[in-house]
Design a protein around this motif. Structure first.
Motif, mmCIF file in Angstrom:
data_model
loop_
_atom_site.group_PDB
_atom_site.id
_atom_site.type_symbol
_atom_site.label_atom_id
_atom_site.label_comp_id
_atom_site.label_asym_id
_atom_site.label_seq_id
_atom_site.Cartn_x
_atom_site.Cartn_y
_atom_site.Cartn_z
ATOM 1 N N TYR A 205 31.405 40.738 44.235
ATOM 2 C CA TYR A 205 31.812 41.201 42.910
ATOM 3 C C TYR A 205 32.686 40.123 42.285
ATOM 4 O O TYR A 205 33.066 39.140 42.948
ATOM 5 N N GLN A 206 32.976 40.274 41.017
ATOM 6 C CA GLN A 206 33.880 39.345 40.360
ATOM 7 C C GLN A 206 35.148 40.071 39.946
ATOM 8 O O GLN A 206 35.118 41.227 39.515
ATOM 9 N N ALA A 207 36.259 39.379 40.093
ATOM 10 C CA ALA A 207 37.549 39.878 39.646
ATOM 11 C C ALA A 207 37.865 39.276 38.282
ATOM 12 O O ALA A 207 37.339 38.218 37.927
ATOM 13 N N PRO A 208 38.707 39.941 37.492
ATOM 14 C CA PRO A 208 39.126 39.339 36.232
ATOM 15 C C PRO A 208 39.804 37.995 36.482
ATOM 16 O O PRO A 208 40.455 37.787 37.507
ATOM 17 N N THR A 209 39.634 37.060 35.567
ATOM 18 C CA THR A 209 40.231 35.745 35.723
ATOM 19 C C THR A 209 41.748 35.829 35.600
ATOM 20 O O THR A 209 42.278 36.412 34.654
ATOM 21 N N GLU A 210 42.450 35.250 36.570
ATOM 22 C CA GLU A 210 43.909 35.190 36.530
ATOM 23 C C GLU A 210 44.354 33.934 35.778
ATOM 24 O O GLU A 210 43.612 32.954 35.692
ATOM 25 N N PRO A 211 45.577 33.933 35.230
ATOM 26 C CA PRO A 211 46.075 32.739 34.532
ATOM 27 C C PRO A 211 46.003 31.473 35.383
ATOM 28 O O PRO A 211 45.740 30.386 34.878
ATOM 29 N N SER A 212 46.213 31.622 36.693
ATOM 30 C CA SER A 212 46.183 30.456 37.579
ATOM 31 C C SER A 212 44.777 29.886 37.741
ATOM 32 O O SER A 212 44.598 28.801 38.299
ATOM 33 N N GLN A 213 43.768 30.635 37.288
ATOM 34 C CA GLN A 213 42.381 30.191 37.418
ATOM 35 C C GLN A 213 41.808 29.767 36.065
ATOM 36 O O GLN A 213 40.601 29.781 35.867
ATOM 37 N N SER A 214 42.667 29.367 35.142
ATOM 38 C CA SER A 214 42.195 29.043 33.795
ATOM 39 C C SER A 214 41.185 27.908 33.787
ATOM 40 O O SER A 214 40.343 27.816 32.889
ATOM 41 N N ASN A 215 41.231 27.023 34.816
ATOM 42 C CA ASN A 215 40.270 25.920 34.864
ATOM 43 C C ASN A 215 38.860 26.410 35.155
ATOM 44 O O ASN A 215 37.894 25.673 34.978
ATOM 45 N N HIS A 216 38.735 27.678 35.607
ATOM 46 C CA HIS A 216 37.412 28.248 35.864
ATOM 47 C C HIS A 216 36.868 29.013 34.654
ATOM 48 O O HIS A 216 35.714 29.456 34.677
ATOM 49 N N PRO A 277 33.264 26.616 44.364
ATOM 50 C CA PRO A 277 32.910 27.921 43.795
ATOM 51 C C PRO A 277 33.928 28.415 42.785
ATOM 52 O O PRO A 277 35.048 27.909 42.688
ATOM 53 N N HIS A 278 33.525 29.433 42.022
ATOM 54 C CA HIS A 278 34.437 30.117 41.115
ATOM 55 C C HIS A 278 35.592 30.736 41.893
ATOM 56 O O HIS A 278 35.391 31.292 42.979
ATOM 57 N N GLY A 279 36.781 30.704 41.315
ATOM 58 C CA GLY A 279 37.927 31.333 41.962
ATOM 59 C C GLY A 279 37.918 32.839 41.883
ATOM 60 O O GLY A 279 38.601 33.512 42.665
ATOM 61 N N HIS A 280 37.147 33.407 40.954
ATOM 62 C CA HIS A 280 37.181 34.861 40.771
ATOM 63 C C HIS A 280 36.144 35.601 41.603
ATOM 64 O O HIS A 280 36.065 36.823 41.533
ATOM 65 N N VAL A 281 35.330 34.896 42.390
ATOM 66 C CA VAL A 281 34.316 35.581 43.190
ATOM 67 C C VAL A 281 34.958 36.213 44.421
ATOM 68 O O VAL A 281 35.956 35.721 44.952
ATOM 69 N N ARG A 282 34.394 37.323 44.852
ATOM 70 C CA ARG A 282 34.837 38.011 46.050
ATOM 71 C C ARG A 282 33.608 38.475 46.832
ATOM 72 O O ARG A 282 32.591 38.843 46.236
ATOM 73 N N ILE A 283 33.741 38.494 48.152
ATOM 74 C CA ILE A 283 32.746 39.147 49.008
ATOM 75 C C ILE A 283 33.489 40.192 49.819
ATOM 76 O O ILE A 283 34.439 39.873 50.551
ATOM 77 N N ALA A 284 33.083 41.445 49.668
ATOM 78 C CA ALA A 284 33.705 42.544 50.405
ATOM 79 C C ALA A 284 32.807 42.948 51.570
ATOM 80 O O ALA A 284 31.604 43.164 51.387
ATOM 81 N N HIS A 285 33.399 43.020 52.741
ATOM 82 C CA HIS A 285 32.708 43.498 53.948
ATOM 83 C C HIS A 285 33.391 44.794 54.343
ATOM 84 O O HIS A 285 34.573 44.797 54.712
ATOM 85 N N VAL A 286 32.659 45.905 54.249
ATOM 86 C CA VAL A 286 33.253 47.221 54.485
ATOM 87 C C VAL A 286 32.432 47.990 55.515
ATOM 88 O O VAL A 286 31.272 47.671 55.776
ATOM 89 N N ARG A 287 33.069 49.011 56.086
ATOM 90 C CA ARG A 287 32.433 49.832 57.123
ATOM 91 C C ARG A 287 32.689 51.295 56.816
ATOM 92 O O ARG A 287 33.807 51.679 56.448
ATOM 93 N N SER A 288 31.661 52.112 56.992
ATOM 94 C CA SER A 288 31.827 53.548 56.727
ATOM 95 C C SER A 288 32.527 54.226 57.882
ATOM 96 O O SER A 288 32.247 53.959 59.050
ATOM 97 N N MET A 289 33.441 55.124 57.523
ATOM 98 C CA MET A 289 34.146 55.919 58.518
ATOM 99 C C MET A 289 33.667 57.358 58.552
ATOM 100 O O MET A 289 33.939 58.098 59.478
ATOM 101 N N GLN A 290 32.950 57.758 57.515
ATOM 102 C CA GLN A 290 32.403 59.104 57.474
ATOM 103 C C GLN A 290 31.197 59.087 56.545
ATOM 104 O O GLN A 290 31.024 58.184 55.744
ATOM 105 N N GLN A 291 30.353 60.078 56.674
ATOM 106 C CA GLN A 291 29.209 60.182 55.802
ATOM 107 C C GLN A 291 29.560 61.060 54.622
ATOM 108 O O GLN A 291 30.247 62.063 54.735
#
Length: 297
Positions: A205-216, A277-291
């Motif tokens: 997913y992408q996060a909103p651009t932070e001020p520190s990432q203005s070069n992106h 890469p872009h500074g605002h990109v994220r990769i989330a790795h999650v696991r289900s604990m219940q259905q």
């Protein structure tokens, strides 16, 4: 997508991965198969030195951070698929597969677990035609056409050999950008509902651009304008803390959030071409604990 045409951004991604593998020194991720999944138009660009200089090195130069993000996330994901087998994962579902070439390149992994590719019918139809043209359709892969705006992942998998009793890994790359947030959350709920407890989901997913990432910000604006021009605008970005809250509410614990800065440090340090890469990109790795939901049974 326009009419019956496949995803234009899926074509762009295939071209970018193929270009990186074929023409960048010391590729972060090698996807030479990707050229077989590009459109005839993009293949002509890749095969012509003049067109490559004009189109890719010229007109599309501001999109280079997106290429870095693409190949970085592909390398990360493939490593996690390998590791998942060692953790007991025995079924793999690629949601929004686009023109990804994993099932063609890695039969060694596909042979060890039933693999399903889910994508919009328009894109999947064209992908299968391109694979057939090159006699590259992988055996043992179930292709599932589904429009996530009209049908759930759980419903689509119900018509396949998908086994809810097997520990499952879902990957979902390059899609959340283009979906409304409620659709993103419903899709995550659907994955959890159809699989046994302990299923894993890896999505970006992408996060909103932070001020520190203005070069992106200029490259990001360029890519947004590009995807909008082909009829596939990017419409969703997620604040990290808020997303974590929403994931927890859906019975998902976070294993890792891999940021663009971590990607840069792991895969792109010391490159003479300056690819990062872009500074605002994220990769989330999650696991289900219940259905969750009525499809859990």
């Amino acid at each position: 997508m326009k009419g019956t045409q496949p995803s234009a951004t899926a074509d762009l991604c295939a071209m970018a991965r193929a270009h990186h593998a074929l023409f960048d020194a010391d590729p972060v991720f090698r996807d030479e198969v990707g050229v077989k999944l590009t459109s005839d138009r993009w293949r002509r660009v890749l095969e012509s030195p003049v067109l490559r200089r004009v189109v890719i090195d010229g007109l599309l130069r501001p999109a280079r951070p997106s290429t870095a993000s693409l190949v970085g996330r592909a390398r990360y994901l493939e490593r996690e698929v390998e590791a998942a087998l060692d953790r007991g994962v025995r079924q793999y579902v690629i949601v929004g597969a686009g023109m990804d070439s994993f099932t063609v390149r890695r039969p060694d992994l596909v042979d060890r677990m039933p693999t399903f590719e889910l994508d919009h019918p328009n894109t999947q139809r064209v992908k299968l035609a391109r694979l057939a043209k090159h006699q590259a359709r992988p055996p043992g892969v179930t292709f599932v056409p589904v429009d996530l705006a009209a049908r759930s992942i759980a419903s689509a998998l119900a018509d396949t050999p998908f086994d809810p009793a097997l520990k499952t890994l879902f990957s979902w790359m390059g899609v959340t950008y283009y979906l409304p947030k409620p659709t993103v959350y419903r899709s995550l709920e659907s994955m959890v509902s159809v699989a046994r407890e302990g299923c894993e989901i890896i999505f970006d997913y992408q996060a909103p651009t932070e001020p520190s990432q203005s070069n992106h910000e200029l490259p990001r604006k360029f890519v947004r304008a590009l995807t909008r021009s082909v009829g596939e605008p990017q419409i969703s970005a997620f604040h990290d803390d808020r997303l974590q809250t929403e994931l927890a509410a859906r019975g998902l614990e976070t294993v890792e959030v891999f940021t663009g800065e971590q990607m840069r440090k792991r895969y792109f340090l010391g490159r003479p071409d300056g690819l990062r890469p872009h500074g605002h990109v994220r990769i989330a790795h999650v696991r289900s604990m219940q259905q969750v939901g009525s499809n859990a049974d």
